[in-house]
Design a protein around this motif. Structure first.
Motif, PDB file in Angstrom:
ATOM      1  N   ASP A 277       0.831  -1.198   0.000  1.00  0.00           N
ATOM      2  CA  ASP A 277       0.000   0.000   0.000  1.00  0.00           C
ATOM      3  C   ASP A 277       0.867   1.250   0.000  1.00  0.00           C
ATOM      4  O   ASP A 277       0.966   1.968   0.996  1.00  0.00           O
ATOM      5  CB  ASP A 277      -0.921  -0.008   1.225  1.00  0.00           C
ATOM      6  CG  ASP A 277      -1.955   1.107   1.163  1.00  0.00           C
ATOM      7  OD1 ASP A 277      -2.183   1.614   0.054  1.00  0.00           O
ATOM      8  OD2 ASP A 277      -2.511   1.445   2.223  1.00  0.00           O
ATOM      9  N   VAL A 278       1.533   1.470  -1.146  1.00  0.00           N
ATOM     10  CA  VAL A 278       2.357   2.664  -1.322  1.00  0.00           C
ATOM     11  C   VAL A 278       1.894   3.392  -2.570  1.00  0.00           C
ATOM     12  O   VAL A 278       1.236   2.817  -3.428  1.00  0.00           O
ATOM     13  CB  VAL A 278       3.855   2.299  -1.455  1.00  0.00           C
ATOM     14  CG1 VAL A 278       4.368   1.663  -0.173  1.00  0.00           C
ATOM     15  CG2 VAL A 278       4.082   1.364  -2.639  1.00  0.00           C
ATOM     16  N   GLU A 279       2.261   4.643  -2.657  1.00  0.00           N
ATOM     17  CA  GLU A 279       1.810   5.441  -3.802  1.00  0.00           C
ATOM     18  C   GLU A 279       2.706   5.254  -5.020  1.00  0.00           C
ATOM     19  O   GLU A 279       2.247   5.424  -6.150  1.00  0.00           O
ATOM     20  CB  GLU A 279       1.757   6.921  -3.422  1.00  0.00           C
ATOM     21  CG  GLU A 279       0.695   7.257  -2.380  1.00  0.00           C
ATOM     22  CD  GLU A 279       0.632   8.745  -2.102  1.00  0.00           C
ATOM     23  OE1 GLU A 279       1.445   9.493  -2.683  1.00  0.00           O
ATOM     24  OE2 GLU A 279      -0.240   9.159  -1.308  1.00  0.00           O
ATOM     25  N   THR A 280       3.992   4.938  -4.801  1.00  0.00           N
ATOM     26  CA  THR A 280       4.924   4.875  -5.918  1.00  0.00           C
ATOM     27  C   THR A 280       5.754   3.597  -5.867  1.00  0.00           C
ATOM     28  O   THR A 280       6.302   3.245  -4.823  1.00  0.00           O
ATOM     29  CB  THR A 280       5.869   6.091  -5.923  1.00  0.00           C
ATOM     30  OG1 THR A 280       5.091   7.288  -5.979  1.00  0.00           O
ATOM     31  CG2 THR A 280       6.806   6.034  -7.121  1.00  0.00           C
ATOM     32  N   VAL A 281       5.843   2.924  -7.012  1.00  0.00           N
ATOM     33  CA  VAL A 281       6.645   1.713  -7.160  1.00  0.00           C
ATOM     34  C   VAL A 281       7.598   1.933  -8.330  1.00  0.00           C
ATOM     35  O   VAL A 281       7.176   2.343  -9.414  1.00  0.00           O
ATOM     36  CB  VAL A 281       5.767   0.478  -7.437  1.00  0.00           C
ATOM     37  CG1 VAL A 281       6.628  -0.764  -7.629  1.00  0.00           C
ATOM     38  CG2 VAL A 281       4.761   0.270  -6.315  1.00  0.00           C
ATOM     39  N   HIS A 282       8.877   1.664  -8.128  1.00  0.00           N
ATOM     40  CA  HIS A 282       9.881   1.796  -9.181  1.00  0.00           C
ATOM     41  C   HIS A 282      10.340   0.418  -9.630  1.00  0.00           C
ATOM     42  O   HIS A 282      10.538  -0.488  -8.818  1.00  0.00           O
ATOM     43  CB  HIS A 282      11.098   2.574  -8.677  1.00  0.00           C
ATOM     44  CG  HIS A 282      10.788   3.980  -8.277  1.00  0.00           C
ATOM     45  ND1 HIS A 282      10.876   5.047  -9.153  1.00  0.00           N
ATOM     46  CD2 HIS A 282      10.392   4.502  -7.081  1.00  0.00           C
ATOM     47  CE1 HIS A 282      10.545   6.161  -8.521  1.00  0.00           C
ATOM     48  NE2 HIS A 282      10.245   5.851  -7.267  1.00  0.00           N
ATOM     49  N   LEU A 283      10.526   0.252 -10.942  1.00  0.00           N
ATOM     50  CA  LEU A 283      11.079  -0.960 -11.519  1.00  0.00           C
ATOM     51  C   LEU A 283      12.368  -0.592 -12.242  1.00  0.00           C
ATOM     52  O   LEU A 283      12.354   0.264 -13.144  1.00  0.00           O
ATOM     53  CB  LEU A 283      10.122  -1.605 -12.516  1.00  0.00           C
ATOM     54  CG  LEU A 283       8.773  -2.117 -12.018  1.00  0.00           C
ATOM     55  CD1 LEU A 283       7.759  -0.980 -11.924  1.00  0.00           C
ATOM     56  CD2 LEU A 283       8.243  -3.191 -12.978  1.00  0.00           C
ATOM     57  N   VAL A 284      13.483  -1.205 -11.866  1.00  0.00           N
ATOM     58  CA  VAL A 284      14.768  -0.963 -12.522  1.00  0.00           C
ATOM     59  C   VAL A 284      15.075  -2.180 -13.382  1.00  0.00           C
ATOM     60  O   VAL A 284      15.320  -3.270 -12.857  1.00  0.00           O
ATOM     61  CB  VAL A 284      15.890  -0.726 -11.490  1.00  0.00           C
ATOM     62  CG1 VAL A 284      17.209  -0.443 -12.191  1.00  0.00           C
ATOM     63  CG2 VAL A 284      15.525   0.430 -10.559  1.00  0.00           C
ATOM     64  N   VAL A 285      15.023  -2.001 -14.699  1.00  0.00           N
ATOM     65  CA  VAL A 285      15.160  -3.123 -15.633  1.00  0.00           C
ATOM     66  C   VAL A 285      16.125  -2.729 -16.756  1.00  0.00           C
ATOM     67  O   VAL A 285      16.415  -1.551 -16.959  1.00  0.00           O
ATOM     68  CB  VAL A 285      13.793  -3.520 -16.226  1.00  0.00           C
ATOM     69  CG1 VAL A 285      12.808  -3.861 -15.122  1.00  0.00           C
ATOM     70  CG2 VAL A 285      13.218  -2.412 -17.111  1.00  0.00           C
ATOM     71  N   GLY A 286      16.610  -3.712 -17.483  1.00  0.00           N
ATOM     72  CA  GLY A 286      17.406  -3.409 -18.663  1.00  0.00           C
ATOM     73  C   GLY A 286      16.598  -2.567 -19.630  1.00  0.00           C
ATOM     74  O   GLY A 286      15.382  -2.765 -19.792  1.00  0.00           O
ATOM     75  N   ALA A 287      17.248  -1.618 -20.284  1.00  0.00           N
ATOM     76  CA  ALA A 287      16.524  -0.684 -21.150  1.00  0.00           C
ATOM     77  C   ALA A 287      15.754  -1.396 -22.259  1.00  0.00           C
ATOM     78  O   ALA A 287      14.706  -0.915 -22.695  1.00  0.00           O
ATOM     79  CB  ALA A 287      17.503   0.322 -21.751  1.00  0.00           C
ATOM     80  N   ALA A 288      16.230  -2.545 -22.707  1.00  0.00           N
ATOM     81  CA  ALA A 288      15.516  -3.287 -23.747  1.00  0.00           C
ATOM     82  C   ALA A 288      14.191  -3.839 -23.234  1.00  0.00           C
ATOM     83  O   ALA A 288      13.293  -4.148 -24.019  1.00  0.00           O
ATOM     84  CB  ALA A 288      16.392  -4.424 -24.273  1.00  0.00           C
ATOM     85  N   HIS A 289      14.060  -3.972 -21.907  1.00  0.00           N
ATOM     86  CA  HIS A 289      12.816  -4.478 -21.316  1.00  0.00           C
ATOM     87  C   HIS A 289      11.809  -3.359 -21.046  1.00  0.00           C
ATOM     88  O   HIS A 289      10.623  -3.633 -20.874  1.00  0.00           O
ATOM     89  CB  HIS A 289      13.117  -5.196 -20.005  1.00  0.00           C
ATOM     90  CG  HIS A 289      13.886  -6.464 -20.170  1.00  0.00           C
ATOM     91  ND1 HIS A 289      13.339  -7.605 -20.704  1.00  0.00           N
ATOM     92  CD2 HIS A 289      15.172  -6.768 -19.871  1.00  0.00           C
ATOM     93  CE1 HIS A 289      14.247  -8.572 -20.723  1.00  0.00           C
ATOM     94  NE2 HIS A 289      15.370  -8.079 -20.240  1.00  0.00           N
ATOM     95  N   GLN A 290      12.267  -2.134 -20.987  1.00  0.00           N
ATOM     96  CA  GLN A 290      11.405  -1.037 -20.544  1.00  0.00           C
ATOM     97  C   GLN A 290      10.117  -0.899 -21.364  1.00  0.00           C
ATOM     98  O   GLN A 290       9.024  -0.818 -20.774  1.00  0.00           O
ATOM     99  CB  GLN A 290      12.188   0.274 -20.548  1.00  0.00           C
ATOM    100  CG  GLN A 290      11.409   1.461 -20.008  1.00  0.00           C
ATOM    101  CD  GLN A 290      12.215   2.748 -20.085  1.00  0.00           C
ATOM    102  OE1 GLN A 290      13.215   2.845 -20.807  1.00  0.00           O
ATOM    103  NE2 GLN A 290      11.809   3.751 -19.346  1.00  0.00           N
ATOM    104  N   PRO A 291      10.176  -0.875 -22.711  1.00  0.00           N
ATOM    105  CA  PRO A 291       8.915  -0.721 -23.454  1.00  0.00           C
ATOM    106  C   PRO A 291       7.932  -1.856 -23.199  1.00  0.00           C
ATOM    107  O   PRO A 291       6.727  -1.629 -23.110  1.00  0.00           O
ATOM    108  CB  PRO A 291       9.376  -0.691 -24.919  1.00  0.00           C
ATOM    109  CG  PRO A 291      10.808  -0.255 -24.866  1.00  0.00           C
ATOM    110  CD  PRO A 291      11.343  -0.867 -23.609  1.00  0.00           C
TER     111      PRO A 291
END
Length: 314
Positions: A277-291
């Motif tokens: 129950d948080v307002e912001t979640v960050h995902l750090v992934v390889g740039a090829a995975h981002q889209p």
């Protein structure tokens, strides 16, 4: 999802881009391009997509901030950050500075499974997802005798290794060309790299972004992380909609599809299932995975996916 950024696209071009963006099958591309077959349609669509997306997206400029794509739903903000995971000191310092701030602000941070031991091993508040394990088990279920499936039995500490002699030769050639940038300039290196790419890349590489531009842009961002926006922008202009790229890759190399684009689906599901129950979640992934991760988060947002059957891979 259409961009809110002011662009130079005409109304007809915007409509054309949205038609490409709505494609979910390779057969859709055949209809859109009037090509004779799927292969011709795929490459014609990629060329047109790259041109239109390049004009739709704003230029990427160096920034001290960690760039990311935001998707909001269910009262939560998900931000997907694409990185090089090249294991450079510069990128490590840059990422740790930003991720530490995210944690201090009470945000949740998840990362691609191979990224955590590289950059965040001593940061207990940064959670590694189970995307590699999940992908290897998928390969095992499909073909227990495949090299990728056999690697699953020795998974601890493993990052996927899909390189063969050809890909290693390609990387060596790209490294040599890239090393000449300081002497001959980026424009000359890119022109030479384009020629090399035409000889050293194959059908699978088209769907995973393995050409010289990807290589050089990644190297520059690894050495100077303020240029990560350039790398993220490259993949946004290179990859067609996720279902199309996945279908193309499954036709040519199902195991590679399992450890590349398929993991985007898993990472999106993972954070939606685990986010507290948080307002912001960050995902750090390889740039090829981002889209792709962004695509599946948008599917969740639009009610086309759920995590009712989600099971953690131990």
């Amino acid at each position: 999802m259409a961009s809110d950024v002011e662009t130079s696209l005409s109304d007809a071009e915007r409509e054309r881009l949205e038609a490409l963006r709505a494609a979910t099958r390779l057969s859709d591309l055949v209809e859109l391009t009037d090509a004779d077959d799927v292969e011709a349609a795929y490459f014609a669509a990629k060329e047109e997509w790259a041109t239109l997306r390049d004009r739709e997206l704003p230029p990427a400029t160096p920034s001290q901030e960690l760039p990311g794509d935001e998707v909001r739903f269910d009262g939560r903000r998900y931000v997907v950050h694409g990185v090089t995971h090249a294991d450079t000191d510069a990128e490590r310092e840059f990422l740790r500075e930003h991720v530490s701030r995210f944690v201090d602000d009470g945000h949740e941070v998840y990362c691609e499974q191979g990224v955590r031991p590289m950059y965040f091993a001593d940061m207990p508040d940064v959670c590694a997802m189970d995307d590699y394990r999940w992908a290897l088990l998928r390969a095992d279920d499909r073909d227990p005798d495949s090299p990728l499936a056999q690697a699953a039995a020795e998974f601890e500490g493993l990052r996927e290794d899909v390189d063969d002699a050809a890909s290693k030769f390609r990387e060596a050639a790209f490294s040599l060309i890239h090393s000449g940038e300081d002497v001959y300039g980026e424009a000359f290196a890119e022109a030479l790299g384009d020629v090399a790419s035409s000889f050293l890349t194959d059908h699978e590489d088209a769907a995973t972004g393995k050409d010289f531009e990807a290589f050089a842009t990644s190297r520059r961002a690894a050495e100077d992380p303020t240029r990560l926006g350039e790398l993220q922008r490259y993949y946004k202009t290179t990859f067609l909609p996720q279902p199309v790229e996945r279908e193309w890759l499954r036709r040519h190399d199902p195991d590679l599809e399992a450890v590349s684009h398929a993991r985007n689906e898993r990472m999106a599901d993972y954070v939606v299932h685990h986010a507290e129950d948080v307002e912001t979640v960050h995902l750090v992934v390889g740039a090829a995975h981002q889209p792709g991760v962004r695509y599946y988060l948008e599917r969740h947002r639009d009610g086309h996916r759920d995590v009712s059957g989600f099971e953690l891979v131990e």
